[in-house]
Scaffold this motif. Structure first.
Motif, PDB file in Angstrom:
ATOM      1  N   ALA A   1       1.266  -0.811   0.058  1.00 48.13           N
ATOM      2  CA  ALA A   1      -0.315  -0.016   0.195  1.00 48.13           C
ATOM      3  C   ALA A   1       0.530   1.382   0.543  1.00 48.13           C
ATOM      4  O   ALA A   1       1.660   1.393   0.245  1.00 48.13           O
ATOM      5  CB  ALA A   1      -0.816  -0.229   1.108  1.00 48.13           C
ATOM      6  N   ASP A   2      -0.261   2.779  -0.448  1.00 48.60           N
ATOM      7  CA  ASP A   2       1.184   3.952  -0.313  1.00 48.60           C
ATOM      8  C   ASP A   2       0.170   5.162   0.060  1.00 48.60           C
ATOM      9  O   ASP A   2      -0.816   5.050  -0.242  1.00 48.60           O
ATOM     10  CB  ASP A   2       2.289   4.387  -1.579  1.00 48.60           C
TER      11      ASP A   2
ATOM     12  N   THR B   1       0.433   0.364  -4.981  1.00 49.86           N
ATOM     13  CA  THR B   1      -0.488   1.268  -5.155  1.00 49.86           C
ATOM     14  C   THR B   1       0.236   2.493  -6.071  1.00 49.86           C
ATOM     15  O   THR B   1       1.076   2.680  -5.196  1.00 49.86           O
ATOM     16  CB  THR B   1      -0.682   1.760  -3.803  1.00 49.86           C
TER      17      THR B   1
ATOM     18  N   ASN C   1      -2.646  -1.234  -7.840  1.00 51.32           N
ATOM     19  CA  ASN C   1      -3.842  -0.774  -7.181  1.00 51.32           C
ATOM     20  C   ASN C   1      -4.296   0.574  -7.145  1.00 51.32           C
ATOM     21  O   ASN C   1      -3.417   1.731  -7.133  1.00 51.32           O
ATOM     22  CB  ASN C   1      -3.706  -0.844  -5.616  1.00 51.32           C
TER      23      ASN C   1
ATOM     24  N   VAL D   1      -6.164   3.394  -6.676  1.00 45.67           N
ATOM     25  CA  VAL D   1      -6.262   4.541  -5.094  1.00 45.67           C
ATOM     26  C   VAL D   1      -6.096   6.242  -6.187  1.00 45.67           C
ATOM     27  O   VAL D   1      -5.903   6.369  -6.575  1.00 45.67           O
ATOM     28  CB  VAL D   1      -5.827   4.666  -4.585  1.00 45.67           C
TER      29      VAL D   1
ATOM     30  N   TYR E   1     -13.061  10.272  -8.706  1.00 48.14           N
ATOM     31  CA  TYR E   1     -12.986   9.564  -9.382  1.00 48.14           C
ATOM     32  C   TYR E   1     -12.982   9.635 -10.650  1.00 48.14           C
ATOM     33  O   TYR E   1     -12.677   8.712 -11.760  1.00 48.14           O
ATOM     34  CB  TYR E   1     -13.671   8.863  -9.444  1.00 48.14           C
TER      35      TYR E   1
ATOM     36  N   ALA F   1      -9.539  -0.609  -4.640  1.00 50.01           N
ATOM     37  CA  ALA F   1     -10.044  -1.206  -3.408  1.00 50.01           C
ATOM     38  C   ALA F   1     -11.361  -0.027  -2.945  1.00 50.01           C
ATOM     39  O   ALA F   1     -11.558   0.107  -1.620  1.00 50.01           O
ATOM     40  CB  ALA F   1      -9.340  -1.010  -2.180  1.00 50.01           C
ATOM     41  N   GLY F   2     -12.382   0.814  -3.365  1.00 50.51           N
ATOM     42  CA  GLY F   2     -12.686   1.773  -3.323  1.00 50.51           C
ATOM     43  C   GLY F   2     -14.652   1.200  -2.929  1.00 50.51           C
ATOM     44  O   GLY F   2     -14.725  -0.039  -3.744  1.00 50.51           O
ATOM     45  N   SER F   3     -15.345   1.545  -1.946  1.00 49.34           N
ATOM     46  CA  SER F   3     -16.740   0.818  -1.612  1.00 49.34           C
ATOM     47  C   SER F   3     -17.939   2.025  -1.637  1.00 49.34           C
ATOM     48  O   SER F   3     -19.025   1.481  -2.027  1.00 49.34           O
ATOM     49  CB  SER F   3     -16.574  -0.082  -0.574  1.00 49.34           C
ATOM     50  N   SER F   4     -17.249   3.080  -2.020  1.00 45.62           N
ATOM     51  CA  SER F   4     -18.339   3.850  -2.331  1.00 45.62           C
ATOM     52  C   SER F   4     -18.968   3.034  -3.762  1.00 45.62           C
ATOM     53  O   SER F   4     -18.811   2.912  -4.781  1.00 45.62           O
ATOM     54  CB  SER F   4     -17.887   5.673  -2.766  1.00 45.62           C
TER      55      SER F   4
ATOM     56  N   PHE G   1     -10.117  -4.887  -3.541  1.00 47.39           N
ATOM     57  CA  PHE G   1      -9.777  -5.706  -2.421  1.00 47.39           C
ATOM     58  C   PHE G   1     -11.170  -5.111  -1.683  1.00 47.39           C
ATOM     59  O   PHE G   1     -11.872  -3.750  -2.764  1.00 47.39           O
ATOM     60  CB  PHE G   1      -8.443  -4.918  -1.625  1.00 47.39           C
TER      61      PHE G   1
ATOM     62  N   ILE H   1     -13.053  -4.907   3.078  1.00 45.68           N
ATOM     63  CA  ILE H   1     -12.998  -5.255   3.802  1.00 45.68           C
ATOM     64  C   ILE H   1     -14.674  -5.535   4.756  1.00 45.68           C
ATOM     65  O   ILE H   1     -14.575  -5.205   5.731  1.00 45.68           O
ATOM     66  CB  ILE H   1     -13.553  -3.268   4.371  1.00 45.68           C
TER      67      ILE H   1
ATOM     68  N   SER I   1     -15.990   9.814   3.692  1.00 48.60           N
ATOM     69  CA  SER I   1     -15.699   9.639   2.450  1.00 48.60           C
ATOM     70  C   SER I   1     -15.256   8.207   2.594  1.00 48.60           C
ATOM     71  O   SER I   1     -15.177   7.838   1.413  1.00 48.60           O
ATOM     72  CB  SER I   1     -14.717  10.285   2.180  1.00 48.60           C
TER      73      SER I   1
ATOM     74  N   SER J   1     -15.209   4.008   3.084  1.00 45.84           N
ATOM     75  CA  SER J   1     -15.886   3.191   3.592  1.00 45.84           C
ATOM     76  C   SER J   1     -15.735   2.232   4.519  1.00 45.84           C
ATOM     77  O   SER J   1     -16.340   1.902   4.980  1.00 45.84           O
ATOM     78  CB  SER J   1     -15.979   2.674   2.126  1.00 45.84           C
ATOM     79  N   ARG J   2     -14.323   2.862   4.669  1.00 47.42           N
ATOM     80  CA  ARG J   2     -13.705   2.224   6.110  1.00 47.42           C
ATOM     81  C   ARG J   2     -14.053   2.215   7.042  1.00 47.42           C
ATOM     82  O   ARG J   2     -14.629   1.887   8.172  1.00 47.42           O
ATOM     83  CB  ARG J   2     -12.054   2.476   5.628  1.00 47.42           C
TER      84      ARG J   2
HETATM   85  C1  LIG Z   1      -6.733  -3.405   1.088  1.00 45.37           C
HETATM   86  C2  LIG Z   1      -7.550  -2.082   0.849  1.00 45.37           C
HETATM   87  C3  LIG Z   1      -5.780  -1.529   0.351  1.00 45.37           C
HETATM   88  C4  LIG Z   1      -6.055  -0.204   0.096  1.00 45.37           C
HETATM   89  N1  LIG Z   1      -5.123   0.436   0.072  1.00 45.37           N
HETATM   90  C5  LIG Z   1      -5.346   1.745  -0.336  1.00 45.37           C
HETATM   91  C6  LIG Z   1      -3.304   2.410  -0.209  1.00 45.37           C
HETATM   92  O1  LIG Z   1      -2.506   1.915  -0.690  1.00 45.37           O
HETATM   93  N2  LIG Z   1      -3.416   3.740  -0.402  1.00 45.37           N
HETATM   94  C7  LIG Z   1      -4.323   4.692  -0.365  1.00 45.37           C
HETATM   95  O2  LIG Z   1      -4.834   6.159  -0.827  1.00 45.37           O
HETATM   96  N3  LIG Z   1      -5.595   3.931  -0.122  1.00 45.37           N
HETATM   97  C8  LIG Z   1      -6.235   2.669  -0.138  1.00 45.37           C
HETATM   98  N4  LIG Z   1      -7.324   1.813   0.601  1.00 45.37           N
HETATM   99  C9  LIG Z   1      -8.550   3.223   0.586  1.00 45.37           C
HETATM  100  C10 LIG Z   1      -9.282   2.874  -0.685  1.00 45.37           C
HETATM  101  O3  LIG Z   1      -8.382   2.190  -2.403  1.00 45.37           O
HETATM  102  C11 LIG Z   1     -10.250   4.324  -1.114  1.00 45.37           C
HETATM  103  O4  LIG Z   1      -9.586   5.421  -1.007  1.00 45.37           O
HETATM  104  C12 LIG Z   1     -11.078   4.333   0.481  1.00 45.37           C
HETATM  105  O5  LIG Z   1     -11.745   3.346   0.483  1.00 45.37           O
HETATM  106  C13 LIG Z   1     -11.660   5.424  -0.237  1.00 45.37           C
HETATM  107  O6  LIG Z   1     -12.718   5.225  -1.634  1.00 45.37           O
HETATM  108  P1  LIG Z   1     -14.256   4.983  -1.545  1.00 45.37           P
HETATM  109  O7  LIG Z   1     -14.733   6.002  -0.187  1.00 45.37           O
HETATM  110  O8  LIG Z   1     -14.985   4.818  -2.827  1.00 45.37           O
HETATM  111  O9  LIG Z   1     -14.167   3.637  -0.941  1.00 45.37           O
HETATM  112  C14 LIG Z   1      -7.480   0.726   0.217  1.00 45.37           C
HETATM  113  C15 LIG Z   1      -8.538   0.301   0.819  1.00 45.37           C
HETATM  114  C16 LIG Z   1      -8.720  -1.647   1.271  1.00 45.37           C
HETATM  115  C17 LIG Z   1      -9.537  -2.340   1.040  1.00 45.37           C
END
Ligand SMILES: Cc1cc2nc3c(=O)[nH]c(=O)nc-3n(C[C@H](O)[C@H](O)[C@H](O)COP(=O)(O)O)c2cc1C
Length: 434
Positions: free
Chosen positions: A53-54, A91, A120, A122, A145, A213-216, A231, A233, A324, A326-327
């Motif tokens: 990741a980064d 990433t 990856n 992001v 996006y 790995a985005g979930s929005s 990826f 969560i 913003s 999803s985590r």
């Molecule tokens: C397994 C996993 C790895 C991720 N790795 C990174 C990363 O390396 N760098 C980063 O900025 N975000 C990382 N994210 C965050 C997502 O790519 C995304 O930016 C974040 O979930 C917000 O987008 P969303 O609102 O669409 O979910 C990671 C998320 C997950 C679940």
């Protein structure tokens, strides 16, 4: 028989937030040898890939282990030379890079690893990153996006700059390459203007594997349109099944085969020979959580200042719509549903960055992975060992043989490229306008 995919989410000290404090955790430092040995343990377990990741920022939180990190492509280049099979995924953000640079770096990694690179994608979620790129604030999620969509289209176009057989190296005729097999991209869009071509021949995989790995809503659309590994969560099977079905349905709506969009939830295993042994290991780690690190980490993840709150009281009111990530949303929703205190939120959820925790004997862990895999909750798992390196070797030496015994995971590598491991087709070279 369909087999599951396994990737390592690399975290030098381990994924449990306090693991780096454990006496058996890798002495955290910037020694390449620790990374090499981790990559080799993964190959011993026939893992599909390892993922780095980064982010482009750090904080003043002294209790954080992930404040320092190697630049991923440099690290993976070194690992490419010390491994033979494993996929190497990093990433790279579309918010603070240019498509040409990203296309070139991943193509280079794909060439020098013999076809093992993955990107990856992001959009970055921290404003702290924006400060390092001359900006006062980060763009809105939807803007990020939009940029990401165009960015990915360009990168893919650049990877198709050259047809597979463009390189001649014909000493007799004097032609190094066949210019008729070169394609200019000539991209002129709302955010980028990129002419091309790339300064590299088409790479072994055609395109390095795309991961997201985005979930929005926007994140899921980007993933379903482009990503070959997603990826996620999810902590509970029904939610994982809903996410899985949603991604596959969206992928089909983009004209894709559903099996080319592989869903891999993260899971933090703590494995023992017996359930009690695993529980003991987990409790040792939980005892190392410093409350200050818990509160600060939670403040950062939720984007609100929790300093001074009663850790044994509930979370203060939080507007989920404004989160913003999803985590973060998942954590707040679970906290509300289960009436968790602040301390319980960081001890139960933040401790594994919101990911599912699997604590048990190797058969317990294998049972649970099998259940999710067979119930259309996952195509595989992004394994996040609580502690390194012992958590990884426990998984490789105890859980992997059990999965192999059940026919759920490969016993040896059968191909040389990441696409071979994942069962993904090589994209055909379409080429842009000449
Ligand atoms: C397994 C996993 C790895 C991720 N790795 C990174 C990363 O390396 N760098 C980063 O900025 N975000 C990382 N994210 C965050 C997502 O790519 C995304 O930016 C974040 O979930 C917000 O987008 P969303 O609102 O669409 O979910 C990671 C998320 C997950 C679940």
């Amino acid at each position: 028989m369909r087999q599951m995919k396994l990737g390592l989410f690399l975290a030098p000290g381990g994924h449990h937030m306090a693991a780096w404090r454990h006496p058996d955790a890798y002495p955290y430092g910037f020694s390449i040898n620790a990374y090499i040995s981790v990559a080799q343990i993964c190959e011993r377990g026939c893992f599909d890939m390892l993922f780095v990741a980064d982010v482009f920022s750090t904080t003043r939180e002294g209790g954080r282990q992930d404040s320092f990190r190697f630049e991923p492509m440099t690290l993976l280049s070194a690992l490419a030379m010390t491994t033979k099979h494993i996929g190497l995924v990093a990433t790279a953000t579309t918010s603070f890079n240019e498509p040409y640079n990203v296309a070139r770096k991943f193509s280079s990694l794909d060439h020098l690893s013999g076809g093992r690179a993955g990107w990856n994608i992001v959009t970055s979620s921290s404003t702290l990153e924006a400060y390092n790129f001359g900006r006062e604030d980060h763009r809105e999620l939807s803007d990020r996006y939009r940029r990401a969509h165009e960015f990915v289209e360009i990168v893919r176009g650049l990877w198709d700059s050259w047809e597979d057989d463009a390189l001649l190296i014909d000493k007799e005729s004097g032609f190094f390459f066949d210019a008729s097999k070169m394609h200019m991209l000539n991209h002129d869009g709302p955010q980028f203007s990129v002419r091309g071509p790339l300064t590299l021949p088409r790479s072994p995989q055609g395109h390095p594997v795309l991961v997201q790995a985005g979930s929005s809503e926007d994140g899921k659309n980007l993933a379903s349109q482009f990503a070959e590994v997603i990826f996620t969560i999810q902590r509970e099977l029904p939610a994982a099944q809903a996410f899985y079905a949603d991604i596959k349905r969206r992928a089909v709506s983009f004209g894709r085969e559903p099996e080319t969009a592989l869903v891999m939830p993260g899971v933090m295993p703590v494995v023992g020979r017996t359930r009690q042994e695993a529980l003991n290991k987990y409790e040792q780690l939980q005892a190392l959580i410093h409350p200050d690190a818990g509160v600060k980490g939670l403040s950062r993840t939720l984007g609100i200042d929790l300093s001074g709150v009663d850790v044994d009281g509930p979370l203060p009111p939080i507007d989920v719509a404004k989160l913003s990530q999803s985590r973060a949303v998942g954590m707040v929703e679970t906290a509300r549903r289960d009436n968790l205190t602040v301390r319980q939120v960081y001890e139960r959820l933040l401790v594994s960055k919101g990911h599912r925790q699997l604590i048990g004997s190797f058969t317990d862990v294998a049972d649970s992975l099998q259940e999710w895999f067979e119930a259309s909750g996952a195509d595989g798992f992004n394994v996040m060992p609580a502690m390194m390196p012992t958590g990884l070797s426990d998984f490789v030496d105890l859980v992997v043989p059990e999965l192999q015994r059940r026919g759920l995971f490969r016993k040896s590598y059968t191909g040389s490229m990441l696409r071979d491991h994942l069962g993904l087709p090589k994209p055909s070279a379409i080429g842009g306008a000449c």
